[in-house]
Design a protein around this motif. Structure first.
Motif, short mmCIF file in Angstrom:
data_model
loop_
_atom_site.label_atom_id
_atom_site.label_comp_id
_atom_site.label_asym_id
_atom_site.label_seq_id
_atom_site.Cartn_x
_atom_site.Cartn_y
_atom_site.Cartn_z
N THR A 154 -2.50 -5.61 -2.32
CA THR A 154 -3.91 -5.93 -2.45
C THR A 154 -4.53 -5.33 -3.71
OG1 THR A 154 -4.49 -4.03 -1.08
CG2 THR A 154 -4.26 -6.15 0.03
N VAL A 155 -5.43 -6.10 -4.32
CA VAL A 155 -6.24 -5.62 -5.44
C VAL A 155 -7.69 -5.75 -5.02
CG1 VAL A 155 -6.91 -5.98 -7.84
CG2 VAL A 155 -4.53 -6.34 -7.16
N MET A 156 -8.43 -4.66 -5.06
CA MET A 156 -9.83 -4.67 -4.66
C MET A 156 -10.70 -5.02 -5.86
SD MET A 156 -8.96 -3.85 -1.67
CE MET A 156 -10.60 -3.94 -0.93
N LEU A 157 -11.64 -5.93 -5.64
CA LEU A 157 -12.58 -6.35 -6.68
C LEU A 157 -14.00 -6.07 -6.22
CD1 LEU A 157 -10.91 -9.75 -7.56
CD2 LEU A 157 -11.37 -7.96 -9.23
N THR A 158 -14.77 -5.41 -7.06
CA THR A 158 -16.13 -5.08 -6.67
C THR A 158 -17.02 -4.88 -7.89
OG1 THR A 158 -17.48 -3.50 -5.42
CG2 THR A 158 -15.60 -2.62 -6.60
N THR A 159 -18.31 -5.00 -7.69
CA THR A 159 -19.27 -4.69 -8.75
C THR A 159 -19.61 -3.21 -8.72
OG1 THR A 159 -21.08 -5.26 -7.26
CG2 THR A 159 -20.31 -6.98 -8.75
N PHE A 160 -19.11 -2.51 -7.71
CA PHE A 160 -19.42 -1.09 -7.54
C PHE A 160 -18.18 -0.26 -7.85
CE2 PHE A 160 -21.77 -3.67 -4.52
CZ PHE A 160 -23.08 -3.35 -4.84
N ASP A 161 -18.39 0.93 -8.43
CA ASP A 161 -17.24 1.79 -8.70
C ASP A 161 -17.48 3.20 -8.17
OD1 ASP A 161 -19.15 2.54 -10.50
OD2 ASP A 161 -17.80 2.74 -12.21
N SER A 162 -18.13 3.29 -7.01
CA SER A 162 -18.40 4.60 -6.42
C SER A 162 -17.11 5.20 -5.88
CB SER A 162 -19.44 4.49 -5.30
OG SER A 162 -18.84 3.93 -4.14
N ASP A 163 -17.06 6.53 -5.85
CA ASP A 163 -15.87 7.22 -5.37
C ASP A 163 -15.53 6.83 -3.93
OD1 ASP A 163 -16.93 10.22 -7.06
OD2 ASP A 163 -15.66 8.60 -7.78
N GLU A 164 -16.56 6.61 -3.13
CA GLU A 164 -16.34 6.27 -1.72
C GLU A 164 -15.46 5.03 -1.61
OE1 GLU A 164 -18.90 4.68 2.13
OE2 GLU A 164 -19.92 5.27 0.28
N TYR A 165 -15.78 4.01 -2.39
CA TYR A 165 -14.99 2.78 -2.33
C TYR A 165 -13.59 3.00 -2.87
CZ TYR A 165 -19.44 0.44 -1.45
OH TYR A 165 -20.64 0.05 -0.92
N VAL A 166 -13.47 3.77 -3.94
CA VAL A 166 -12.15 4.01 -4.53
C VAL A 166 -11.23 4.65 -3.51
CG1 VAL A 166 -10.88 5.24 -6.32
CG2 VAL A 166 -13.08 4.22 -6.86
N TYR A 167 -11.67 5.76 -2.91
CA TYR A 167 -10.81 6.48 -1.97
C TYR A 167 -10.53 5.68 -0.72
CZ TYR A 167 -11.37 10.42 -5.04
OH TYR A 167 -11.34 11.22 -6.15
N ASP A 168 -11.54 5.01 -0.19
CA ASP A 168 -11.33 4.18 0.99
C ASP A 168 -10.30 3.10 0.71
OD1 ASP A 168 -13.12 5.66 2.41
OD2 ASP A 168 -14.74 4.19 2.37
N ALA A 169 -10.41 2.47 -0.44
CA ALA A 169 -9.49 1.38 -0.79
C ALA A 169 -8.06 1.89 -0.98
CB ALA A 169 -9.97 0.67 -2.05
N LEU A 170 -7.91 2.99 -1.70
CA LEU A 170 -6.58 3.52 -1.96
C LEU A 170 -5.91 4.00 -0.68
CD1 LEU A 170 -7.11 5.44 -5.32
CD2 LEU A 170 -6.15 3.17 -4.97
N HIS A 171 -6.68 4.67 0.18
CA HIS A 171 -6.09 5.15 1.42
C HIS A 171 -5.86 4.02 2.43
CE1 HIS A 171 -5.90 9.41 0.61
NE2 HIS A 171 -7.10 9.37 0.07
N ALA A 172 -6.52 2.90 2.23
CA ALA A 172 -6.26 1.72 3.07
C ALA A 172 -5.00 1.00 2.64
CB ALA A 172 -7.46 0.77 3.03
N GLY A 173 -4.46 1.37 1.47
CA GLY A 173 -3.22 0.78 1.00
C GLY A 173 -3.34 -0.11 -0.21
N ALA A 174 -4.51 -0.11 -0.87
CA ALA A 174 -4.69 -0.97 -2.04
C ALA A 174 -3.77 -0.54 -3.18
CB ALA A 174 -6.15 -0.91 -2.52
#
Length: 242
Positions: free
Chosen positions: A78-98
């Motif tokens: 998976t590759v996550m695409l977003t208009t936001f680059d907050s740390d919360e999204y980064v860590y959540d995405a990486l730990h979800a397996g992105a």
């Protein structure tokens, strides 16, 4: 080999735009589009793609939950695409397996490149995201009583060296030069590190190296990740005006 892709975004114009860019490539086929996370998970189950592009904010099921479901039950990356680059999204995405994290202002060529890189088994972050990721580790206080370093006891000395160089952002060729071995040997070491530590890719290996204390971030909080996108040039958002 054709790379099969699912594109998920709740904005139709954005979704169709990404799909058109990718479908125009001779080696990429968009096999499904989805308007929410639930549809994305169903599409992956039905079409079995190599890569899923997931928007973070979607109705019914957001991109993080969709990523977690997809990563737990398939080999789709998976590759996550977003208009936001907050740390919360980064860590959540990486730990979800992105396996990748890109901002939506990514250039056309870099989007295509990202799909190819992730499909080939590598990982990448937008440069701005990589900087925030390492800066966050710099700011984190040590957690007393936690011995995450014990997790690395399963590695040989050479594998620990390899992980150390991975965390510092070295490519396989650079690691081979540092260890005075062949790239084939480095690939074997990297594979052993990921397998023994139960990691999906190099991004998770970097996170593990920092969390275990094997690597301490620099005082400047500089990124220790070399991403393929960064190597090809900064995206529009990172380039100075004019």
């Amino acid at each position: 080999m054709t790379i099969r892709v699912v594109v998920a975004d709740d904005q139709e114009l954005v979704r169709s735009g990404f799909a058109m860019i990718l479908d125009a490539q001779p080696d990429i086929e968009v096999v499904a589009e989805a308007a929410n996370g639930t549809q994305a998970v169903d599409a992956v189950r039905r079409t079995r793609p190599e890569v899923a592009l997931l928007d973070i904010r979607m109705p019914l099921m957001d991109g993080i939950e969709a990523c977690r479901a997809i990563s737990s039950e398939s080999d789709c990356r998976t590759v996550m695409l977003t208009t936001f680059d907050s740390d919360e999204y980064v860590y959540d995405a990486l730990h979800a397996g992105a396996s990748g994290f890109l901002l939506k202002d990514v250039r056309r060529d870099d989007l295509v490149h990202a799909v190819r890189v992730v499909a080939a088994g590598d990982s990448l972050l937008a440069p701005s995201v990589a900087r925030r990721l390492i800066a966050e580790y710099t700011a984190r206080p040590a957690v007393p009583g936690v011995r995450a370093s014990e997790r690395l006891d399963v590695l040989t000395a050479r594998e620990r060296e390899t992980l150390l160089h991975l965390a510092r952002g070295l490519s396989n060729a650079e690691i081979a030069g540092a260890l005075v071995v062949s790239e084939h040997t480095v690939k074997t070491h990297v594979g052993n590190v990921l397998s023994k530590l139960g990691l999906r890719d190099r991004i998770q290996a970097v996170i593990c190296a920092y969390e275990s204390g094997l690597v301490a971030p620099s005082p400047e909080g500089e990124a220790a990740l070399h991403s393929p996108v960064q190597a090809r040039g900064r995206p529009a958002a990172d380039r100075p005006p004019g």
